[in-house]
Design a protein around this motif. Structure first.
Motif, PDB file in Angstrom:
ATOM      1  N   THR A  86      24.389  29.698 -22.591  1.00 24.90           N
ATOM      2  CA  THR A  86      23.231  30.437 -23.074  1.00 24.90           C
ATOM      3  C   THR A  86      23.434  30.818 -24.535  1.00 24.90           C
ATOM      4  O   THR A  86      24.561  31.033 -24.994  1.00 24.90           O
ATOM      5  CB  THR A  86      22.976  31.709 -22.252  1.00 24.90           C
ATOM      6  OG1 THR A  86      24.128  32.567 -22.328  1.00 24.90           O
ATOM      7  CG2 THR A  86      22.716  31.357 -20.803  1.00 24.90           C
ATOM      8  N   VAL A  87      22.322  30.908 -25.256  1.00 30.95           N
ATOM      9  CA  VAL A  87      22.387  31.249 -26.674  1.00 30.95           C
ATOM     10  C   VAL A  87      21.105  31.959 -27.073  1.00 30.95           C
ATOM     11  O   VAL A  87      20.042  31.749 -26.468  1.00 30.95           O
ATOM     12  CB  VAL A  87      22.591  29.969 -27.533  1.00 30.95           C
ATOM     13  CG1 VAL A  87      21.391  29.039 -27.435  1.00 30.95           C
ATOM     14  CG2 VAL A  87      22.886  30.314 -28.987  1.00 30.95           C
ATOM     15  N   ARG A  88      21.195  32.806 -28.064  1.00 30.78           N
ATOM     16  CA  ARG A  88      20.041  33.496 -28.624  1.00 30.78           C
ATOM     17  C   ARG A  88      20.316  33.758 -30.090  1.00 30.78           C
ATOM     18  O   ARG A  88      21.477  33.694 -30.535  1.00 30.78           O
ATOM     19  CB  ARG A  88      19.766  34.808 -27.880  1.00 30.78           C
ATOM     20  CG  ARG A  88      20.947  35.781 -27.915  1.00 30.78           C
ATOM     21  CD  ARG A  88      20.670  37.058 -27.163  1.00 30.78           C
ATOM     22  NE  ARG A  88      21.801  37.977 -27.263  1.00 30.78           N
ATOM     23  CZ  ARG A  88      21.742  39.273 -26.987  1.00 30.78           C
ATOM     24  NH1 ARG A  88      20.600  39.800 -26.555  1.00 30.78           N
ATOM     25  NH2 ARG A  88      22.806  40.048 -27.105  1.00 30.78           N
ATOM     26  N   GLY A  89      19.270  34.045 -30.862  1.00 33.89           N
ATOM     27  CA  GLY A  89      19.496  34.309 -32.274  1.00 33.89           C
ATOM     28  C   GLY A  89      18.211  34.581 -33.014  1.00 33.89           C
ATOM     29  O   GLY A  89      17.105  34.399 -32.489  1.00 33.89           O
ATOM     30  N   TYR A  90      18.358  35.028 -34.265  1.00 36.17           N
ATOM     31  CA  TYR A  90      17.197  35.306 -35.103  1.00 36.17           C
ATOM     32  C   TYR A  90      17.585  35.244 -36.575  1.00 36.17           C
ATOM     33  O   TYR A  90      18.783  35.222 -36.928  1.00 36.17           O
ATOM     34  CB  TYR A  90      16.594  36.677 -34.778  1.00 36.17           C
ATOM     35  CG  TYR A  90      17.473  37.865 -35.126  1.00 36.17           C
ATOM     36  CD1 TYR A  90      17.388  38.489 -36.373  1.00 36.17           C
ATOM     37  CD2 TYR A  90      18.392  38.369 -34.202  1.00 36.17           C
ATOM     38  CE1 TYR A  90      18.193  39.583 -36.679  1.00 36.17           C
ATOM     39  CE2 TYR A  90      19.191  39.450 -34.501  1.00 36.17           C
ATOM     40  CZ  TYR A  90      19.088  40.059 -35.754  1.00 36.17           C
ATOM     41  OH  TYR A  90      19.880  41.127 -36.053  1.00 36.17           O
ATOM     42  N   HIS A 274      15.077  41.965 -31.349  1.00 42.32           N
ATOM     43  CA  HIS A 274      15.315  41.093 -32.499  1.00 42.32           C
ATOM     44  C   HIS A 274      15.696  39.687 -32.065  1.00 42.32           C
ATOM     45  O   HIS A 274      15.321  38.709 -32.695  1.00 42.32           O
ATOM     46  CB  HIS A 274      16.432  41.666 -33.373  1.00 42.32           C
ATOM     47  CG  HIS A 274      15.993  42.819 -34.223  1.00 42.32           C
ATOM     48  ND1 HIS A 274      15.021  42.706 -35.180  1.00 42.32           N
ATOM     49  CD2 HIS A 274      16.421  44.108 -34.262  1.00 42.32           C
ATOM     50  CE1 HIS A 274      14.850  43.879 -35.772  1.00 42.32           C
ATOM     51  NE2 HIS A 274      15.689  44.746 -35.236  1.00 42.32           N
ATOM     52  N   PHE A 275      16.455  39.577 -30.988  1.00 37.48           N
ATOM     53  CA  PHE A 275      17.004  38.285 -30.590  1.00 37.48           C
ATOM     54  C   PHE A 275      15.960  37.335 -30.018  1.00 37.48           C
ATOM     55  O   PHE A 275      16.044  36.130 -30.210  1.00 37.48           O
ATOM     56  CB  PHE A 275      18.122  38.478 -29.569  1.00 37.48           C
ATOM     57  CG  PHE A 275      19.465  38.767 -30.176  1.00 37.48           C
ATOM     58  CD1 PHE A 275      20.170  37.772 -30.831  1.00 37.48           C
ATOM     59  CD2 PHE A 275      20.014  40.033 -30.091  1.00 37.48           C
ATOM     60  CE1 PHE A 275      21.407  38.025 -31.388  1.00 37.48           C
ATOM     61  CE2 PHE A 275      21.253  40.301 -30.660  1.00 37.48           C
ATOM     62  CZ  PHE A 275      21.954  39.300 -31.306  1.00 37.48           C
ATOM     63  N   CYS A 276      15.001  37.867 -29.267  1.00 41.96           N
ATOM     64  CA  CYS A 276      14.053  36.970 -28.597  1.00 41.96           C
ATOM     65  C   CYS A 276      12.597  37.254 -28.893  1.00 41.96           C
ATOM     66  O   CYS A 276      11.720  36.494 -28.487  1.00 41.96           O
ATOM     67  CB  CYS A 276      14.283  36.996 -27.083  1.00 41.96           C
ATOM     68  SG  CYS A 276      13.836  38.566 -26.297  1.00 41.96           S
ATOM     69  N   GLY A 277      12.322  38.358 -29.596  1.00 42.33           N
ATOM     70  CA  GLY A 277      10.949  38.666 -29.953  1.00 42.33           C
ATOM     71  C   GLY A 277      10.140  39.284 -28.835  1.00 42.33           C
ATOM     72  O   GLY A 277       8.938  39.542 -28.999  1.00 42.33           O
TER      73      GLY A 277
END
Length: 296
Positions: A86-90, A274-277
């Motif tokens: 899994t990954v997330r980011g902004y 912040h990470f996924c909106g």
């Protein structure tokens, strides 16, 4: 082709290779954050890099955080990638757009900036996380992660990451990481051969667009060096563990006075991850419940 990660070895275990396809998850990030073309490329490259770095970790729950702080208009990039795929980011400024660079490609280096720092935190699942900081070398992400691996982890490495964004969204995204393990790193010829082969690649996304699979790419690079592709295919995807309960827990830390002010002025509270909106709304009744818990 589905988003996935596969691993391989070569040269009797002296070479470790990992490849990842992140097309769908990068498109999800683009939609969630309303990313521009160049912001999509920058975040996609960083998410692919995070998954590739996390793939070498062993303990369940291990994760890698990558933070890129350059002097370009994109601002910072933050990515959280985990061993479970899994990954997330902004990015700080998702709407920024720049003209193509001198090669006619998305100017990720110009958006990120060539001056600044790359921060990598490895949380191995116990004890204190390992933190490293290196200066940016180009802002193109791939070069900067490679520099980190050679400088901080002292592992001869070749990393190629790419994102192709068309009018209909992300059409190809992913990367490949090849590392020479310590027992083979003393053979300079092996390192030179790998560097030359990686340099000859036309990039990663053109290979995907040409119909190449990850095993095809491994075969092209390492097929004559005792290539062994490991059987496990790990699926990867964009995932954020945020929830309304976590938002309420964070609001609780603000204290009674601040929460009461939200009730009186806004009749509730709104928070965006912040990470996924994802947007969360807390009603005045839920906020009143937080005050009761604090008073108790």
């Amino acid at each position: 082709m589905a988003d996935q990660l596969i691993r391989a070895t070569a040269a009797d275990g002296g070479i470790r290779a990992v490849g990842v396809i992140t097309t769908r998850l990068t498109e999800e990030a683009r939609q969630r954050h309303a990313l521009s073309y160049v912001a999509t490329a920058a975040l996609g490259r960083t998410m692919s890099s995070g998954l590739l770095l996390a793939s070498s970790m062993k303990r369940e729950g291990s994760r890698v955080n990558i933070r890129v702080n350059g002097n370009g208009p994109l601002g910072g990039i933050l990515v959280d990638a985990r061993l479970d795929g899994t990954v997330r980011g902004y990015v700080d400024n998702p709407a920024i757009e720049l003209p193509p660079n001198s090669l006619g490609k998305l100017d990720v280096g110009g958006a990120v900036g060539q001056e600044g720092y790359l921060y990598v935190i490895r949380d191995v699942g116990y004890g204190y996380p390992y933190s490293s900081t290196v200066e940016l070398v180009s802002g193109e992400i791939g070069d900067d992660i490679t520099n980190y691996l050679v400088t901080s982890e002292q592992t001869p490495s070749a990393l190629v990451v790419g994102v192709f964004v068309g009018e209909k969204g992300v059409q190809a995204s992913g990367g490949i990481l090849i590392q020479v393990m310590p027992k083979a790193a003393s053979e300079p010829t092996l390192v030179e051969i790998l560097e030359a082969r990686v340099d000859k690649l036309s990039g990663f996304t053109p290979l995907l667009q040409a119909g190449k699979t990850l095993p095809d790419i491994f075969e092209q690079l390492l097929g004559d060096m005792g290539l062994v592709i490991l059987p496990e295919v790990q699926m990867v995807h964009f995932h954020c563990g945020c929830s309304l309960d976590r938002v309420l827990g964070a609001l609780k830390l603000l204290g009674q006075a601040e929460i009461q002010d939200m009730i009186e002025k806004d009749d509730g509270a709104e928070a965006t991850c912040h990470f996924c909106g994802e947007v969360y709304n807390a009603s005045s009744n839920q906020l009143a419940q937080l005050i009761e818990e604090l008073q108790a």
